[in-house]
Motif scaffolding. Structure first.
Motif, PDB file in Angstrom:
ATOM      1  N   LEU A  37       0.824  -1.203   0.000  1.00 28.17           N
ATOM      2  CA  LEU A  37       0.000   0.000   0.000  1.00 28.17           C
ATOM      3  C   LEU A  37       0.857   1.252   0.000  1.00 28.17           C
ATOM      4  N   LEU A  60      -2.062   4.088  -9.145  1.00 32.67           N
ATOM      5  CA  LEU A  60      -3.202   3.195  -9.356  1.00 32.67           C
ATOM      6  C   LEU A  60      -2.990   2.249 -10.534  1.00 32.67           C
ATOM      7  N   LEU A  93       0.199  -3.207  -6.620  1.00 29.64           N
ATOM      8  CA  LEU A  93      -0.234  -2.398  -5.476  1.00 29.64           C
ATOM      9  C   LEU A  93      -1.638  -2.824  -5.073  1.00 29.64           C
ATOM     10  N   ASP A  94      -1.791  -3.177  -3.789  1.00 27.60           N
ATOM     11  CA  ASP A  94      -3.070  -3.700  -3.310  1.00 27.60           C
ATOM     12  C   ASP A  94      -3.993  -2.633  -2.727  1.00 27.60           C
ATOM     13  N   ALA A  95      -3.427  -1.569  -2.156  1.00 28.01           N
ATOM     14  CA  ALA A  95      -4.267  -0.628  -1.416  1.00 28.01           C
ATOM     15  C   ALA A  95      -3.727   0.792  -1.488  1.00 28.01           C
ATOM     16  N   LYS A 113      -8.336  -1.312  -5.932  1.00 27.46           N
ATOM     17  CA  LYS A 113      -7.494  -1.159  -4.748  1.00 27.46           C
ATOM     18  C   LYS A 113      -8.362  -1.066  -3.485  1.00 27.46           C
TER      19      LYS A 113
END
Length: 331
Positions: A200, A223, A228-230, A260
């Motif tokens: 994140l 984004l 990238l997860d969060a 996300k």
């Protein structure tokens, strides 16, 4: 015939009596048993955590196992699921085996207690006074991302921590595009080292429009990163005039559309670290906590970390703020 009529009347009276009794003892009026404690967490989406001050930033140099144990007990008593630490990379640059062992100890305790650990990879505190170049910063970040992830396998790894403000380590300053490019490189290293670690980035929600503009631009660029997860927002303020959550609202659909999760890696009310752990700002702290938890629940926030945990006091003398926020967490 008369007897039949009387019997019918009696039956109608009996049915009416039974109906009244049923209404009187309908489910909403039947006394309920003593309610069970609300399961933790009180919402479907939010996992709560607390910051471990003693092993973060330059505090690590004064930290001992005893000071860490006090903080861990405080967070355990509070009822959090997540331990949050912000390691100072100087510990590894100096190869300080005692301080590295102290950081290892936090992870050992977390594993023994079934806690999750979230770390920030921001940098070495010595770089604030002695700036390094962006290329050097990149090289060191790729290095420490691999070290941290392989050594500790953290549940979550915060790559960018208020990049256009707090991460003031380079000369010249890095641009939003440079931050986004670096974030993508680091997230790839983390996922290669431990695919299950949540990656994140965190951006400070600021009324300084120049800073907020750069944070939003960096956020939008990150984004695009599939690793990238969060996306996280560090939210400071209060539940009244200084409420900064409306600044985030326009970007939530964009973040979710990109697939996300939403995060609050740091949050606290207006009192901040200037208020001593005496409970003098407890009412404002608790009001803000209620507000931010409601906001987090409404927006399906995954993780929420309480910062400035020194304001909770110690196990021998917990503050009103501690008990108030404990109540917010437990529902």
């Amino acid at each position: 015939m008369r007897s039949t009529t009387l019997a019918s009347i009696f039956l109608l009276i009996l049915l009416a009596f039974v109906f009244v009794q049923i209404r009187q003892y309908s489910p909403e009026k039947i006394p309920l048993p003593i309610p069970l404690p609300i399961p933790f967490p009180p919402t479907q989406s939010v996992k709560f955590g607390g910051w471990i001050q003693s092993v973060s930033y330059n505090n690590i140099w004064q930290a001992t196992k005893e000071t860490v144990d006090v903080e861990l007990k405080t967070l355990d008593d509070l009822g959090v699921q997540i331990y949050s630490i912000h390691p100072n990379y100087d510990v590894f640059l100096r190869n300080d085996v005692d301080k590295i062992a102290l950081l290892d100890y936090v992870f050992e305790q977390a594993k023994a207690k079934g806690k999750l650990v979230q770390i920030s990879g921001a940098g070495a505190e010595s770089w604030r006074a002695n700036k390094i170049t962006p290329s050097e910063f990149r090289r060191f970040y790729l290095e420490r991302a691999e070290i941290y992830t392989k050594r500790w396998q953290p549940w979550a790894f915060e790559i960018l921590q208020e990049p256009n403000g707090w991460m003031d380590f380079t000369n010249p300053k890095m641009t939003p595009k440079q931050w986004a490019d670096l974030s993508a490189e680091v997230s790839a290293v983390i996922k290669k080292s431990n695919p299950s670690t949540v990656t994140l980035n965190a951006f400070i929600v600021s009324t300084d429009m120049n800073l907020w503009r750069d944070e939003v631009e960096t956020m939008k660029l990150t984004l695009k990163d599939s690793n990238l997860d969060a996306v996280g927002f560090d939210i400071y303020g209060n539940a009244g005039q200084d409420d900064k959550t409306p600044l985030i609202e326009p970007y939530i659909p964009v973040i979710k559309q990109a697939g996300k999760k939403l995060w609050i890696p740091e949050t606290w009310g207006r009192g901040g670290p200037m208020i001593k752990a005496t409970g003098e700002n407890a009412a404002a702290d608790i009001a803000f906590a209620k507000h931010i938890v409601e906001w987090a629940d409404k927006n399906e926030v995954e993780g929420l970390i309480w910062f400035f945990t020194m304001l909770f006091g110690s196990p021998e003398n917990y503050t009103e703020t501690f008990y108030g926020i404990k109540g917010v967490i437990s529902g």
